[in-house]
Design a protein around this motif. Structure first.
Motif, PDB file in Angstrom:
ATOM      1  N   TRP A 133       0.577  -1.199  -0.263  1.00 28.15           N
ATOM      2  CA  TRP A 133      -0.380  -0.316   0.268  1.00 28.15           C
ATOM      3  C   TRP A 133       0.884   1.251   0.178  1.00 28.15           C
ATOM      4  O   TRP A 133       0.308   2.411  -0.708  1.00 28.15           O
ATOM      5  CB  TRP A 133      -0.797   0.217   1.296  1.00 28.15           C
ATOM      6  CG  TRP A 133      -2.224  -1.425   1.353  1.00 28.15           C
ATOM      7  CD1 TRP A 133      -2.181  -1.566  -0.218  1.00 28.15           C
ATOM      8  CD2 TRP A 133      -2.729  -1.380   2.137  1.00 28.15           C
ATOM      9  NE1 TRP A 133      -3.129  -2.810   0.718  1.00 28.15           N
ATOM     10  CE2 TRP A 133      -3.290  -2.919   1.548  1.00 28.15           C
ATOM     11  CE3 TRP A 133      -3.022  -1.262   3.946  1.00 28.15           C
ATOM     12  CZ2 TRP A 133      -4.198  -3.373   2.521  1.00 28.15           C
ATOM     13  CZ3 TRP A 133      -3.646  -2.003   4.387  1.00 28.15           C
ATOM     14  CH2 TRP A 133      -4.424  -3.387   4.132  1.00 28.15           C
ATOM     15  N   ILE A 134       1.735   0.969   0.378  1.00 22.84           N
ATOM     16  CA  ILE A 134       3.014   2.420   1.250  1.00 22.84           C
ATOM     17  C   ILE A 134       3.648   2.716  -0.669  1.00 22.84           C
ATOM     18  O   ILE A 134       3.219   3.551  -0.456  1.00 22.84           O
ATOM     19  CB  ILE A 134       4.115   2.221   2.042  1.00 22.84           C
ATOM     20  CG1 ILE A 134       3.180   1.746   3.608  1.00 22.84           C
ATOM     21  CG2 ILE A 134       4.800   3.907   1.906  1.00 22.84           C
ATOM     22  CD1 ILE A 134       3.713   2.002   4.345  1.00 22.84           C
ATOM     23  N   GLY A 135       4.179   1.571  -1.363  1.00 18.61           N
ATOM     24  CA  GLY A 135       4.944   1.656  -2.502  1.00 18.61           C
ATOM     25  C   GLY A 135       3.870   1.888  -3.334  1.00 18.61           C
ATOM     26  O   GLY A 135       4.228   3.044  -4.401  1.00 18.61           O
ATOM     27  N   ALA A 136       2.743   2.016  -3.232  1.00 20.31           N
ATOM     28  CA  ALA A 136       1.842   1.642  -4.409  1.00 20.31           C
ATOM     29  C   ALA A 136       0.955   3.230  -4.381  1.00 20.31           C
ATOM     30  O   ALA A 136       0.458   4.518  -5.362  1.00 20.31           O
ATOM     31  CB  ALA A 136       0.017   1.234  -4.245  1.00 20.31           C
ATOM     32  N   ALA A 137       0.523   3.818  -2.943  1.00 20.69           N
ATOM     33  CA  ALA A 137       0.500   5.074  -2.470  1.00 20.69           C
ATOM     34  C   ALA A 137       1.630   5.971  -2.893  1.00 20.69           C
ATOM     35  O   ALA A 137       1.117   7.646  -3.417  1.00 20.69           O
ATOM     36  CB  ALA A 137       0.183   5.547  -0.517  1.00 20.69           C
ATOM     37  N   TYR A 138       2.890   5.827  -2.723  1.00 25.89           N
ATOM     38  CA  TYR A 138       4.205   6.647  -2.986  1.00 25.89           C
ATOM     39  C   TYR A 138       3.791   6.906  -5.025  1.00 25.89           C
ATOM     40  O   TYR A 138       3.780   8.383  -5.161  1.00 25.89           O
ATOM     41  CB  TYR A 138       5.351   5.911  -3.062  1.00 25.89           C
ATOM     42  CG  TYR A 138       6.486   7.003  -3.461  1.00 25.89           C
ATOM     43  CD1 TYR A 138       7.063   7.594  -2.517  1.00 25.89           C
ATOM     44  CD2 TYR A 138       6.983   6.987  -4.467  1.00 25.89           C
ATOM     45  CE1 TYR A 138       8.144   8.505  -2.768  1.00 25.89           C
ATOM     46  CE2 TYR A 138       7.794   7.624  -4.707  1.00 25.89           C
ATOM     47  CZ  TYR A 138       8.820   8.406  -3.939  1.00 25.89           C
ATOM     48  OH  TYR A 138       9.831   9.265  -4.304  1.00 25.89           O
ATOM     49  N   VAL A 139       3.850   6.024  -5.708  1.00 27.36           N
ATOM     50  CA  VAL A 139       3.663   6.204  -7.172  1.00 27.36           C
ATOM     51  C   VAL A 139       2.310   6.664  -7.430  1.00 27.36           C
ATOM     52  O   VAL A 139       3.156   8.009  -8.257  1.00 27.36           O
ATOM     53  CB  VAL A 139       3.824   4.501  -7.276  1.00 27.36           C
ATOM     54  CG1 VAL A 139       3.625   4.426  -9.465  1.00 27.36           C
ATOM     55  CG2 VAL A 139       4.634   2.982  -7.492  1.00 27.36           C
ATOM     56  N   SER A 192       9.393   7.458  -9.677  1.00 27.96           N
ATOM     57  CA  SER A 192       8.134   6.748  -8.678  1.00 27.96           C
ATOM     58  C   SER A 192       8.535   5.855 -10.477  1.00 27.96           C
ATOM     59  O   SER A 192       8.125   5.022 -10.441  1.00 27.96           O
ATOM     60  CB  SER A 192       6.831   7.653  -9.188  1.00 27.96           C
ATOM     61  OG  SER A 192       7.349   9.060 -10.002  1.00 27.96           O
ATOM     62  N   PHE A 193       8.633   6.556 -11.869  1.00 34.61           N
ATOM     63  CA  PHE A 193       8.660   6.129 -12.616  1.00 34.61           C
ATOM     64  C   PHE A 193       9.765   5.086 -13.285  1.00 34.61           C
ATOM     65  O   PHE A 193       9.456   3.852 -13.116  1.00 34.61           O
ATOM     66  CB  PHE A 193       9.551   6.670 -14.309  1.00 34.61           C
ATOM     67  CG  PHE A 193       8.332   8.139 -13.648  1.00 34.61           C
ATOM     68  CD1 PHE A 193       7.561   8.268 -14.704  1.00 34.61           C
ATOM     69  CD2 PHE A 193       7.842   9.429 -12.887  1.00 34.61           C
ATOM     70  CE1 PHE A 193       6.007   9.128 -14.802  1.00 34.61           C
ATOM     71  CE2 PHE A 193       7.002  10.601 -13.760  1.00 34.61           C
ATOM     72  CZ  PHE A 193       6.482  10.290 -14.137  1.00 34.61           C
ATOM     73  N   VAL A 194      10.669   4.709 -12.266  1.00 36.37           N
ATOM     74  CA  VAL A 194      11.953   3.966 -12.011  1.00 36.37           C
ATOM     75  C   VAL A 194      11.000   3.024 -11.250  1.00 36.37           C
ATOM     76  O   VAL A 194      11.235   1.553 -11.914  1.00 36.37           O
ATOM     77  CB  VAL A 194      13.136   4.727 -11.008  1.00 36.37           C
ATOM     78  CG1 VAL A 194      13.903   3.524 -10.397  1.00 36.37           C
ATOM     79  CG2 VAL A 194      13.771   5.423 -11.666  1.00 36.37           C
ATOM     80  N   ALA A 195      10.222   2.581 -10.507  1.00 41.78           N
ATOM     81  CA  ALA A 195       9.835   2.096  -9.828  1.00 41.78           C
ATOM     82  C   ALA A 195       9.239   0.881 -10.425  1.00 41.78           C
ATOM     83  O   ALA A 195       8.689  -0.433 -10.694  1.00 41.78           O
ATOM     84  CB  ALA A 195       8.835   2.427  -7.395  1.00 41.78           C
ATOM     85  N   GLU A 196       8.436   1.323 -11.002  1.00 41.09           N
ATOM     86  CA  GLU A 196       7.187   0.988 -11.970  1.00 41.09           C
ATOM     87  C   GLU A 196       8.187   0.764 -13.204  1.00 41.09           C
ATOM     88  O   GLU A 196       7.603  -0.686 -13.829  1.00 41.09           O
ATOM     89  CB  GLU A 196       6.137   2.429 -12.952  1.00 41.09           C
ATOM     90  CG  GLU A 196       5.189   3.271 -12.264  1.00 41.09           C
ATOM     91  CD  GLU A 196       4.109   0.969 -11.163  1.00 41.09           C
ATOM     92  OE1 GLU A 196       3.520   1.009 -12.098  1.00 41.09           O
ATOM     93  OE2 GLU A 196       4.220   0.913 -10.241  1.00 41.09           O
TER      94      GLU A 196
END
Length: 227
Positions: free
Chosen positions: A51-57, A109-113
């Motif tokens: 949830w934290i990761g998805a919220a950040y992105v 956020s783009f790197v994470a995706e």
């Protein structure tokens, strides 16, 4: 040609070009570090981390970079009085520091995706085999999944870096003397050379972006995982 050289000398274009490179390198490094952490959180078996990761992105990717830059420079530095360098350092040094943070946070956020898409290309059997030989989640990521995910994410990571190079122009709004900041000064003081100024700045970004795109395209082809 002489007018071209005069612009470069008079307006310290090479220094601005180097500033753009520094913003790219440091912002890109920060984006990779933060983005990797966020990507791991997004694929974690722990729901709260997901949830934290998805919220950040979701939050960062849909927030304008200009707003993030203003928040870091004027909010964290000027209002909250956060400092990275000693407080006696010049204001442009502090502005540079927090501009790098803004670029890193936004592009993470783009790197994470990109990394998450790379992780999704790794066959499920790889993770199952890693668990079968006794590796836990962190060990599976480090030894099996992330190395393959990185290879699969080379192309989108290259696109993210090219976007970062172009987005360094945003930090001119907080006084960092990169290429677009110098372009504004050149246009104000030498409006009769408008087309030459645009050509100079465009050439600077082509010099940065074109080799970067070629490098990442070639690297992705050479390191592609054969399925």
């Amino acid at each position: 040609m002489q007018d071209f050289l005069d612009l470069i000398t008079q307006y310290h274009v090479l220094a601005a070009f180097w500033m753009t490179i520094k913003l790219t390198l440091l912002g890109g490094l920060g984006a990779v570090v933060i983005g990797t952490i966020v990507a791991v959180m997004r694929v974690s078996p722990v729901k709260i981390y997901q949830w934290i990761g998805a919220a950040y992105v979701t939050l960062v990717r849909n927030t304008p970079l200009t707003l993030i830059t203003f928040f870091t420079v004027f909010g964290l530095y000027q209002m909250a009085r956060w400092h990275i360098h000693p407080t006696g350092a010049r204001q442009d040094v502090h502005a540079f520091d927090f501009s790098v943070i803004a670029l890193a946070v936004y592009h993470a956020s783009f790197v994470a995706e990109a990394l998450r898409s790379g992780i999704n290309t790794v066959p499920q059997g790889q993770a199952e085999a890693a668990r079968a030989i006794g590796l836990d989640f962190s060990q599976s990521l480090r030894e099996v999944i992330l190395p393959q995910a990185m290879r699969g994410a080379i192309a989108p990571l290259g696109n993210a870096l090219i976007a970062l190079i172009k987005n360094t122009t945003v930090v001119a709004t907080v006084g960092v003397a990169e290429m677009s900041f110098r372009m504004k000064a050149m246009i104000e003081n030498s409006p009769d050379q408008l087309y030459l100024i645009f050509l100079l700045v465009a050439l600077a970004f082509v010099i940065l972006c074109l080799p970067t795109g070629i490098f990442f395209t070639t690297l992705s082809q050479r390191k592609a995982v054969q399925r």
